[in-house]
Motif scaffolding. Structure first.
Motif, PDB file in Angstrom:
ATOM      1  N   TYR A 186      -2.368 -10.403  41.896  1.00 39.08           N
ATOM      2  CA  TYR A 186      -2.199  -9.366  42.774  1.00 39.08           C
ATOM      3  C   TYR A 186      -2.800  -8.037  42.280  1.00 39.08           C
ATOM      4  O   TYR A 186      -3.133  -7.851  41.030  1.00 39.08           O
ATOM      5  CB  TYR A 186      -0.693  -9.111  42.744  1.00 39.08           C
ATOM      6  N   HIS A 187      -3.051  -7.114  43.182  1.00 40.33           N
ATOM      7  CA  HIS A 187      -3.657  -5.793  43.017  1.00 40.33           C
ATOM      8  C   HIS A 187      -2.167  -5.279  42.832  1.00 40.33           C
ATOM      9  O   HIS A 187      -1.089  -5.467  43.621  1.00 40.33           O
ATOM     10  CB  HIS A 187      -4.092  -5.207  44.127  1.00 40.33           C
ATOM     11  N   ALA A 188      -2.036  -4.295  41.886  1.00 47.30           N
ATOM     12  CA  ALA A 188      -0.800  -3.399  41.428  1.00 47.30           C
ATOM     13  C   ALA A 188      -1.078  -2.101  40.931  1.00 47.30           C
ATOM     14  O   ALA A 188      -2.083  -1.706  40.914  1.00 47.30           O
ATOM     15  CB  ALA A 188      -0.013  -4.257  40.332  1.00 47.30           C
ATOM     16  N   TRP A 189       0.173  -1.217  40.983  1.00 50.62           N
ATOM     17  CA  TRP A 189       0.095  -0.039  40.677  1.00 50.62           C
ATOM     18  C   TRP A 189       0.955   0.069  39.367  1.00 50.62           C
ATOM     19  O   TRP A 189       2.302  -0.104  39.571  1.00 50.62           O
ATOM     20  CB  TRP A 189       0.523   0.985  41.717  1.00 50.62           C
ATOM     21  N   ASN A 190       0.561   0.805  38.409  1.00 51.35           N
ATOM     22  CA  ASN A 190       1.351   1.239  37.277  1.00 51.35           C
ATOM     23  C   ASN A 190       1.704   2.411  37.365  1.00 51.35           C
ATOM     24  O   ASN A 190       0.981   3.542  37.173  1.00 51.35           O
ATOM     25  CB  ASN A 190       0.347   1.011  35.737  1.00 51.35           C
ATOM     26  N   HIS A 191       3.080   2.645  37.702  1.00 48.69           N
ATOM     27  CA  HIS A 191       3.695   3.910  37.748  1.00 48.69           C
ATOM     28  C   HIS A 191       3.899   4.940  36.658  1.00 48.69           C
ATOM     29  O   HIS A 191       3.842   6.074  36.433  1.00 48.69           O
ATOM     30  CB  HIS A 191       5.131   3.739  38.416  1.00 48.69           C
ATOM     31  N   HIS A 192       3.899   4.007  35.300  1.00 46.78           N
ATOM     32  CA  HIS A 192       3.891   4.873  34.107  1.00 46.78           C
ATOM     33  C   HIS A 192       2.563   5.615  33.723  1.00 46.78           C
ATOM     34  O   HIS A 192       2.751   6.636  33.530  1.00 46.78           O
ATOM     35  CB  HIS A 192       4.404   3.726  32.956  1.00 46.78           C
ATOM     36  N   LEU A 193       1.664   4.766  33.775  1.00 49.23           N
ATOM     37  CA  LEU A 193       0.443   5.453  33.359  1.00 49.23           C
ATOM     38  C   LEU A 193      -0.635   5.731  34.626  1.00 49.23           C
ATOM     39  O   LEU A 193      -1.775   6.329  34.355  1.00 49.23           O
ATOM     40  CB  LEU A 193      -0.823   4.338  32.720  1.00 49.23           C
ATOM     41  N   LYS A 194       0.184   5.768  35.831  1.00 50.68           N
ATOM     42  CA  LYS A 194      -0.918   6.047  37.165  1.00 50.68           C
ATOM     43  C   LYS A 194      -2.064   5.407  37.217  1.00 50.68           C
ATOM     44  O   LYS A 194      -3.032   6.340  37.229  1.00 50.68           O
ATOM     45  CB  LYS A 194      -0.880   7.567  37.026  1.00 50.68           C
ATOM     46  N   GLU A 195      -2.250   4.165  37.284  1.00 49.44           N
ATOM     47  CA  GLU A 195      -3.674   3.505  37.155  1.00 49.44           C
ATOM     48  C   GLU A 195      -3.358   2.176  37.914  1.00 49.44           C
ATOM     49  O   GLU A 195      -2.309   1.644  37.940  1.00 49.44           O
ATOM     50  CB  GLU A 195      -4.297   3.288  35.890  1.00 49.44           C
ATOM     51  N   ARG A 196      -4.516   1.597  38.373  1.00 47.10           N
ATOM     52  CA  ARG A 196      -4.593   0.459  39.020  1.00 47.10           C
ATOM     53  C   ARG A 196      -4.389  -0.656  38.009  1.00 47.10           C
ATOM     54  O   ARG A 196      -5.272  -0.550  36.989  1.00 47.10           O
ATOM     55  CB  ARG A 196      -5.692   0.197  40.022  1.00 47.10           C
ATOM     56  N   VAL A 197      -3.719  -1.987  38.328  1.00 46.95           N
ATOM     57  CA  VAL A 197      -4.012  -3.175  37.333  1.00 46.95           C
ATOM     58  C   VAL A 197      -3.942  -3.991  38.393  1.00 46.95           C
ATOM     59  O   VAL A 197      -3.698  -4.330  39.391  1.00 46.95           O
ATOM     60  CB  VAL A 197      -2.761  -3.234  36.526  1.00 46.95           C
ATOM     61  N   ASP A 198      -4.357  -5.317  37.828  1.00 50.97           N
ATOM     62  CA  ASP A 198      -4.267  -6.598  38.268  1.00 50.97           C
ATOM     63  C   ASP A 198      -3.095  -7.234  37.549  1.00 50.97           C
ATOM     64  O   ASP A 198      -3.137  -7.380  36.212  1.00 50.97           O
ATOM     65  CB  ASP A 198      -5.483  -7.276  38.427  1.00 50.97           C
ATOM     66  N   ILE A 199      -2.280  -8.203  38.363  1.00 46.10           N
ATOM     67  CA  ILE A 199      -0.973  -9.016  37.717  1.00 46.10           C
ATOM     68  C   ILE A 199      -1.551 -10.146  38.268  1.00 46.10           C
ATOM     69  O   ILE A 199      -1.357 -10.670  39.331  1.00 46.10           O
ATOM     70  CB  ILE A 199       0.127  -8.348  38.127  1.00 46.10           C
ATOM     71  N   GLN A 200      -1.359 -11.125  37.233  1.00 42.10           N
ATOM     72  CA  GLN A 200      -1.696 -12.766  37.144  1.00 42.10           C
ATOM     73  C   GLN A 200      -0.238 -13.460  37.117  1.00 42.10           C
ATOM     74  O   GLN A 200       0.675 -13.191  35.995  1.00 42.10           O
ATOM     75  CB  GLN A 200      -2.488 -13.317  36.536  1.00 42.10           C
ATOM     76  N   GLU A 201       0.464 -13.986  38.088  1.00 40.63           N
ATOM     77  CA  GLU A 201       1.822 -14.603  37.973  1.00 40.63           C
ATOM     78  C   GLU A 201       1.757 -15.923  37.769  1.00 40.63           C
ATOM     79  O   GLU A 201       1.118 -16.679  38.501  1.00 40.63           O
ATOM     80  CB  GLU A 201       2.394 -14.378  39.452  1.00 40.63           C
ATOM     81  N   PHE A 202       2.322 -16.699  36.900  1.00 35.76           N
ATOM     82  CA  PHE A 202       2.255 -18.145  36.647  1.00 35.76           C
ATOM     83  C   PHE A 202       3.384 -18.547  37.715  1.00 35.76           C
ATOM     84  O   PHE A 202       4.454 -18.346  37.828  1.00 35.76           O
ATOM     85  CB  PHE A 202       2.887 -18.581  35.293  1.00 35.76           C
TER      86      PHE A 202
END
Length: 563
Positions: free
Chosen positions: A33-49
């Motif tokens: 998924y494309h995701a948003w890190n509210h803590h660091l205010k940055e974009r991340v990608d999250i891979q879910e098993f």
């Protein structure tokens, strides 16, 4: 019947400090998924098993569990493998590997959180009619080999190298992403390897059920990737090559000496051909073997496995010296710059200073005195005050990074870095326009440094934040992450401290420690005859303390060595 879209987490789903913003890719064993890190205010990608054949959503669509008791064993094996590989990846820091920031174990499954990479994949960059010359391809090869060396040292393999798995970042650096070892282990257990392997890029041994991963498997895939970049043709399936060769027919995957108007040197062709040998044991077994061939006009030492040319030369021909094909002056200069950048990528991945490092510090002290002419300054000196200008570095593209890895946990956003009232629309706008959130948030970073004696009107002295940055800097120092990677290095954290407290003695002492360590590396590299590497270390040191007297003297010595 369960539909695929029912298995995907909807936009807006919260996973601790992360918010799902959309789906990036759906695989047989995971969802990214494309995701948003509210803590660091940055974009991340999250891979879910999420192995689709074994798992089902529970708990209102957020939880994951095996479909039946018969699926439990395979599900748990896959989950453990996913977590083990993810945790190892969090420990690997390298400028040519997309960083894994966190691993979460929630909702009956696990999530790998990685930096959202910016750039274009080789599968797009190398599409016809685009043509990559040998100089560019050598830079990509040496950079990825540096990354693989670090991966293999961690007892991992990538498992899925192909053009889509290598990105060219905004700064031109190749980035290795999309590690496949965990899902290949799961696929092998479930007899689904054929569907997971990249046709033409995966070597023959990866199709075997009892396959044991090794470095040479990654080298084959990397060689096949470069073959595509050179020829614009998909690599021939390894089994087809083996069948043709066994019948006495020519290998259908011969490397051209020239393609798209670009000529390749004999050494380059021999290196790629060596990596593409069908049999595992016939390929290079380490990154050093490949680099040695590229750096030398002769074959590897007699007694070692030697590469054949793309024309299938005889053993006697292989032992002959190969002439070096010269580049034009312009290309030569360009390659020199690229090589200078790539040659020092290993240093940031060495282990933290040990007893041997301390002994080496003493051993190199006398050599340093001879090189610099400074005998009254120890390698570790008291910190001297420095202004933010003194400690600035050309890192305009650097993104704000987390203070420590421990802050990347499943918890509520920190008031210091995540205003509770930030509108959701603002986050969506950042995601849509691919802008860094640091441009919209009043976060103090190295990019927003203030002139000397000028302070931000609303800036408050935050001891807690300073302690977090100092702790992160110390952790980076122990891991020998002095100025790289961009997102997580000691120099960056010390800069953050100095933006809050310009007179902080610990931060100034930390900058001095970084320079001291680089001077050790410079001295050892110079004694070993690795002048290009010494110059790279010098550049890194000068970016920290450009006016350091010792560095000025070292530069004079190194420049004189070139004359």
């Amino acid at each position: 019947m369960t539909h695929l879209h029912d298995q995907i987490l909807p936009t807006g789903t919260q996973l601790g400090v992360y918010e799902i913003k959309g789906v990036l890719k759906v695989g047989a064993f995971d969802i990214t998924y494309h995701a948003w890190n509210h803590h660091l205010k940055e974009r991340v990608d999250i891979q879910e098993f999420f192995p689709h054949e074994l798992a089902v959503r529970t708990n209102g669509g957020l939880g994951v569990e095996p479909k039946s008791p018969n699926d439990k064993e395979n599900f748990e094996y896959g989950l453990k493998t996913f977590v083990d590989h993810a945790e190892l990846l969090t420990q690997i820091e390298h400028p040519n590997i997309v960083a894994v920031e966190n691993v979460l174990q929630l909702n009956g499954t696990a999530y790998l959180v990685r930096v959202h990479p910016e750039g274009a994949s080789l599968s797009k960059v190398a599409q016809p009619p685009a043509s990559l010359g040998e100089t560019e391809l050598r830079f990509i090869l040496t950079s990825i080999l540096s990354a693989l060396q670090r991966v293999h040292e961690a007892k991992l393999i990538h498992g899925g190298i192909q053009p889509a798995a290598i990105l060219l970042g905004k700064n031109g650096e190749p980035l290795l992403t999309d590690f496949a070892a965990a899902r290949l282990a799961m696929a092998g257990r479930m007899l689904q390897l054929d569907t997971e392997l990249a046709m033409g890029y995966a070597p023959a041994e990866q199709y075997e059920q009892r396959y044991e991963p090794g470095p040479a498997s990654d080298f084959y895939a990397l060689g096949a990737t470069l073959y595509y970049c050179m020829t614009h043709h998909q690599p021939v399936a390894p089994h087809d090559r083996i069948i043709a060769i066994s019948k006495g027919e020519p290998d259908p995957m011969i490397l051209p000496a020239e393609s798209a108007g670009t000529a390749y040197s004999a050494e380059w062709l021999k290196a790629i051909d060596w990596m593409l040998r069908p049999n595992y044991s016939d390929r290079p077994q380490s990154t050093d073997e490949i680099l040695s061939l590229l750096k030398s006009s002769s074959q590897p030492e007699e007694g070692k496995s030697t590469p054949s040319s793309s024309q299938q030369k005889t053993t006697s021909d292989e032992k002959k010296s190969v002439p070096v094909t010269g580049f034009s002056v312009g290309v030569g200069v360009m390659f020199g710059i690229i090589a200078l950048i790539s040659v020092g990528l290993w240093f940031g991945e060495k282990t933290a200073e040990s007893l041997e490092d301390q002994q080496e510090r003493v051993a190199t002290q006398s050599a340093l005195e001879q090189d610099t002419g400074i005998s009254d300054q120890p390698l570790v000196t008291p910190a001297t005050p420095a202004t933010p200008e003194d400690t600035s570095i050309a890192m305009a593209n650097t993104e704000p990074s987390q203070p420590t890895a421990e802050l990347m946990v499943d918890s509520a956003p920190s008031p210091a870095s995540s205003p509770a009232n930030q509108p959701a629309a603002e986050e969506d706008a950042v995601m849509a326009t691919d802008q860094e959130s640091s441009k919209e948030q009043p976060v103090i970073t190295p990019e927003t440094s203030l002139p000397q004696h000028q302070t931000a009107p609303d800036k408050t002295f935050d001891e807690g934040l300073i302690e977090s940055h100092l702790a992160a800097a110390e952790k980076a120092m122990r891991a020998v992450r002095f100025t790289t990677p961009q997102r997580d290095n000691a120099f960056k954290y010390y800069q953050m401290v100095l933006e809050i407290d310009p007179d902080n003695t610990e931060a100034h002492a930390g900058l001095q420690r970084i320079v001291d360590r680089y001077i050790q590396f410079i001295t050892k590299a110079r004694l070993d005859g690795r002048l290009d590497e010494a110059k790279l270390y010098l550049q890194r040191a000068e970016s920290v303390l450009p006016d350091d007297a010792r560095l000025l003297k070292i530069r004079t010595k190194l420049m004189g060595a070139d004359e």
